[in-house]
Scaffold this motif. Structure first.
Motif, short mmCIF file in Angstrom:
data_model
loop_
_atom_site.label_atom_id
_atom_site.label_comp_id
_atom_site.label_asym_id
_atom_site.label_seq_id
_atom_site.Cartn_x
_atom_site.Cartn_y
_atom_site.Cartn_z
N GLU A 38 12.20 -0.89 -1.83
CA GLU A 38 13.39 -0.18 -2.31
C GLU A 38 14.51 -1.17 -2.64
O GLU A 38 15.14 -1.07 -3.71
N GLU A 39 14.73 -2.14 -1.77
CA GLU A 39 15.77 -3.14 -2.02
C GLU A 39 15.40 -4.01 -3.23
O GLU A 39 16.26 -4.33 -4.05
N LEU A 40 14.11 -4.39 -3.32
CA LEU A 40 13.66 -5.20 -4.45
C LEU A 40 13.83 -4.44 -5.76
O LEU A 40 14.25 -5.02 -6.78
N THR A 41 13.51 -3.16 -5.75
CA THR A 41 13.64 -2.33 -6.95
C THR A 41 15.09 -2.31 -7.45
O THR A 41 15.35 -2.47 -8.65
N GLU A 42 16.02 -2.12 -6.54
CA GLU A 42 17.43 -2.09 -6.93
C GLU A 42 17.86 -3.43 -7.53
O GLU A 42 18.60 -3.46 -8.52
N GLU A 43 17.40 -4.53 -6.94
CA GLU A 43 17.76 -5.84 -7.46
C GLU A 43 17.12 -6.10 -8.83
O GLU A 43 17.74 -6.71 -9.71
N LEU A 44 15.88 -5.64 -9.02
CA LEU A 44 15.23 -5.80 -10.32
C LEU A 44 15.93 -5.00 -11.39
O LEU A 44 16.10 -5.47 -12.53
N GLU A 45 16.34 -3.78 -11.07
CA GLU A 45 17.06 -2.93 -12.04
C GLU A 45 18.38 -3.56 -12.43
O GLU A 45 18.77 -3.54 -13.60
N SER A 46 19.07 -4.15 -11.45
CA SER A 46 20.33 -4.84 -11.75
C SER A 46 20.07 -6.09 -12.59
O SER A 46 20.79 -6.38 -13.55
N PHE A 47 19.00 -6.81 -12.26
CA PHE A 47 18.63 -8.04 -12.97
C PHE A 47 18.31 -7.76 -14.44
O PHE A 47 18.65 -8.54 -15.33
N LEU A 48 17.64 -6.63 -14.69
CA LEU A 48 17.21 -6.28 -16.06
C LEU A 48 18.16 -5.30 -16.74
O LEU A 48 17.88 -4.85 -17.85
N THR A 72 -5.96 -3.28 2.01
CA THR A 72 -6.91 -3.99 2.87
C THR A 72 -6.21 -5.21 3.48
O THR A 72 -5.38 -5.07 4.37
N ASP A 73 -6.54 -6.40 3.01
CA ASP A 73 -5.91 -7.60 3.57
C ASP A 73 -4.50 -7.83 3.02
O ASP A 73 -3.65 -8.38 3.71
N HIS A 74 -4.29 -7.44 1.76
CA HIS A 74 -3.01 -7.71 1.11
C HIS A 74 -2.58 -6.51 0.28
O HIS A 74 -3.41 -5.80 -0.29
N HIS A 75 -1.26 -6.30 0.20
CA HIS A 75 -0.75 -5.19 -0.60
C HIS A 75 -0.72 -5.54 -2.08
O HIS A 75 -1.12 -6.65 -2.48
N ALA A 76 -0.23 -4.64 -2.90
CA ALA A 76 -0.16 -4.85 -4.35
C ALA A 76 0.68 -6.08 -4.69
O ALA A 76 1.56 -6.48 -3.92
N ILE A 77 0.40 -6.67 -5.84
CA ILE A 77 1.17 -7.85 -6.28
C ILE A 77 2.59 -7.39 -6.66
O ILE A 77 2.76 -6.46 -7.44
N LEU A 78 3.59 -8.07 -6.10
CA LEU A 78 4.99 -7.75 -6.37
C LEU A 78 5.74 -9.01 -6.75
O LEU A 78 5.38 -10.11 -6.31
N PRO A 79 6.80 -8.89 -7.55
CA PRO A 79 7.69 -10.04 -7.75
C PRO A 79 8.46 -10.32 -6.47
O PRO A 79 8.64 -9.41 -5.64
N THR A 80 8.91 -11.53 -6.28
CA THR A 80 9.67 -11.88 -5.08
C THR A 80 11.17 -11.96 -5.41
O THR A 80 11.56 -11.99 -6.58
N ARG A 81 11.98 -12.01 -4.38
CA ARG A 81 13.41 -12.19 -4.60
C ARG A 81 13.72 -13.57 -5.17
O ARG A 81 14.70 -13.75 -5.89
N SER A 82 12.89 -14.54 -4.86
CA SER A 82 13.09 -15.89 -5.41
C SER A 82 13.04 -15.88 -6.93
O SER A 82 13.70 -16.67 -7.59
#
Length: 411
Positions: A38-48, A72-82
Motif C-alpha cells: 500500500e505504501e509502495l503503491t502511493e509512492e509509485l503513483e506520486s512518482f508517476l 511459495t518461496d517468494h512473492h510476486a516481483i515488485l519494484p523497490t523503494r530504491s
C-alpha cells in the motif's frame, strides 16, 4: 525479448536493488507484505503523477493481491523503494522496458477493474441464427494505468466496436455471400506461450501439496529454452515483433528416438507423487532411488536410441547429385547420394582438400553441389607458399567425385 533476455534483465535489476527477487512464479503477496505494498503503491503513483481512482476505504485496494496459499518461496516481483531514487535513464533500454512492465503490473493489480458493456445481437435468417458482439467502455480502471505507464512500449490502441441500438424486427438483410475456408492448425509456440505450457504441463496429474509443478522452475525454464536453441534443437523464426519457436530436423530426430517415458511430463508428476509420499512417511527414500537407478540403467543399455538418433540427424538433404540427379544427404562420414547404385560421395576426411591445407565442410559441400565450384583463399602448396584458387567438381565415369583446380588468371 527472449525469455532468457528477460530473465537476465530482471536479474540485473534485482542486483541493482531496483526490484525484488525475480525467480518466482507467484503473482501474489502475503498478509505480512500488504501494508508495504500500500505504501509502495502511493509512492509509485506520486512518482508517476498518477491520480488514484476513488476506492472503497472499507476494503483495502491491495486485498485482491493477497493470497498466502499461492506464494511459495517468494512473492510476486515488485519494484523497490530504491528504484524511486535511482537514475533510471542510465539503465540499458531493455532493463528500462522490463522495469516499466513491473511497475505497470504492480499498479494495475491494485487499480479498479476495467468495466465494459457487451452487447450481443442475435439475428435469424432462413432458420439459421447469426450473432454479432459489440463493446462499450464504462470505466477504464487498470487500463488507464497501463496506457499511461506503457505508452511508449505498447504502441497500439485497440478500438472497441459498438453496435447501434436496435429493436426487435428492425434488422434487415443487405447482402449475402458464401465463403469457403479451412480450419486452422494450432499456432506455433512463442516463448511466452511455451513458458506457460511448461508451467502448466501435467498439472491435472499433480497431487495436492507438491512443491513443484510442470516442467522446470521459474529459474530454469528460460535457460532450458535457450539451451535448446543453442544446441540446434529449436530455432527462432519470425519478424522483429513476433518470433515463434520451431523444431529443427535435429530436434525432430531426437523426439523420434527418445523413449516415451522421458518425453512425458507424467514422469515428473509420478516423481512428485512419490516425493510427497516420502515426506509423509509412506515410502522409503531408498526405494525411490532404486527405481530411478533402474530406469537410468535401462536407458543407458538402450544403445539403439543413440544409433537411431545419429542416423536421423545426419540425413539432411543438402543438394542434388551431379552424377544421377538424386538428393545428396549428410551422414557421419560425408555427403552421400541417396541412390544406392550411384557411387558419388563427398568425404569429410578428404585427401584432395587436405593437400590444399583446407577442410571440406558443409559450406564447401553446399557450394560445390549448387555451383559446381568453390573459391578458396590461402591454399598451401607443397613448398609452403599460399595462393588463391577455385576447386571444380566433376564426376568420373563410374560416378565418383573428381576435383580439379582453376588458378586465378588462367588454368
Amino acid at each position: 525479448y527472449s525469455a532468457q533476455q528477460t530473465l537476465d534483465y530482471v536479474q540485473s535489476l534485482y542486483e541493482k536493488k531496483l526490484t525484488t527477487y525475480p525467480r518466482t512464479d507467484s503473482c501474489y503477496i502475503t498478509d505480512d507484505d500488504e501494508e508495504m505494498l500500500e505504501e509502495l503503491t502511493e509512492e509509485l503513483e506520486s512518482f508517476l503523477d498518477i491520480t488514484p481512482a476513488d476506492v472503497d476505504e472499507a476494503v483495502p485496494r491491495t486485498r485482491r493481491t493477497v493470497n498466502r496459499e499461492k506464494v511459495t518461496d517468494h512473492h510476486a516481483i515488485l519494484p523497490t523503494r530504491s528504484m524511486l531514487h535511482a537514475d533510471l535513464d542510465a539503465l540499458p533500454k531493455g532493463e528500462q522496458n522490463v522495469l516499466k512492465l513491473i511497475i505497470a503490473r504492480t499498479l494495475m493489480a491494485v487499480s479498479k477493474p476495467f468495466r465494459y458493456l457487451e452487447t450481443l445481437l442475435t439475428t435469424e435468417c432462413a432458420g439459421e441464427e447469426f450473432t454479432a458482439k459489440g463493446k462499450e467502455v464504462l470505466e477504464e480502471g487498470w487500463k488507464a494505468v497501463e496506457r499511461k505507464v506503457l505508452a511508449d512500449i505498447l504502441n497500439r490502441k485497440q478500438e472497441l466496436t459498438a453496435l447501434p441500438n436496435a429493436a426487435e424486427n428492425e434488422c434487415g438483410i443487405l447482402n449475402a455471400e458464401l465463403k469457403e475456408g479451412q480450419t486452422s492448425p494450432p499456432k506455433h509456440f512463442t516463448e511466452d506461450l511455451l513458458l506457460h505450457a511448461m508451467e502448466t504441463a501435467s498439472a491435472d496429474s499433480m497431487p495436492e501439496g507438491v512443491e513443484r509443478q510442470g516442467i522446470g522452475t521459474p529459474a530454469t525454464r528460460a535457460t532450458t529454452i535457450e539451451k535448446l536453441v543453442q544446441k540446434g534443437f529449436l530455432e527462432r523464426k519470425g519478424n522483429k515483433k513476433t518470433k515463434v519457436l520451431l523444431p529443427t530436423d535435429k530436434g525432430k530426430a531426437l523426439i523420434t528416438v527418445m523413449p516415451e517415458e522421458i518425453q512425458s511430463p507424467e514422469m515428473t508428476a509420478d516423481w512428485e507423487t512419490k516425493l510427497l509420499q516420502i515426506e509423509h512417511g509412506e515410502m522409503e527414500p531408498s526405494e525411490f532411488m532404486t527405481e530411478i537407478n533402474t530406469m537410468i540403467t535401462e536407458l543407458v543399455k538402450n544403445t539403439e536410441m543413440k544409433k537411431g538418433a545419429n542416423a536421423l540427424m545426419k540425413s539432411k538433404i543438402i543438394g542434388v547429385c551431379p552424377n544421377c540427379g538424386k538428393p545428396v544427404v549428410e551422414r557421419e562420414k560425408g555427403w552421400f547420394c541417396e541412390n544406392r547404385e550411384c557411387r558419388f560421395v563427398l568425404w569429410k576426411d578428404n585427401a584432395f582438400f587436405k593437400r590444399l591445407g583446407k577442410r571440406l565442410d558443409a559450406h564447401v559441400a553446399d557450394k560445390l553441389l549448387r555451383d559446381g565450384r568453390v573459391r578458396l583463399k590461402d591454399c598451401k602448396s607443397a613448398k609452403g607458399k599460399t595462393y588463391n584458387a577455385t576447386v571444380l567438381l566433376s564426376c568420373e565415369a563410374d560416378g565418383r567425385s573428381k576435383f580439379s583446380l582453376e588458378f586465378e588468371g588462367g588454368c
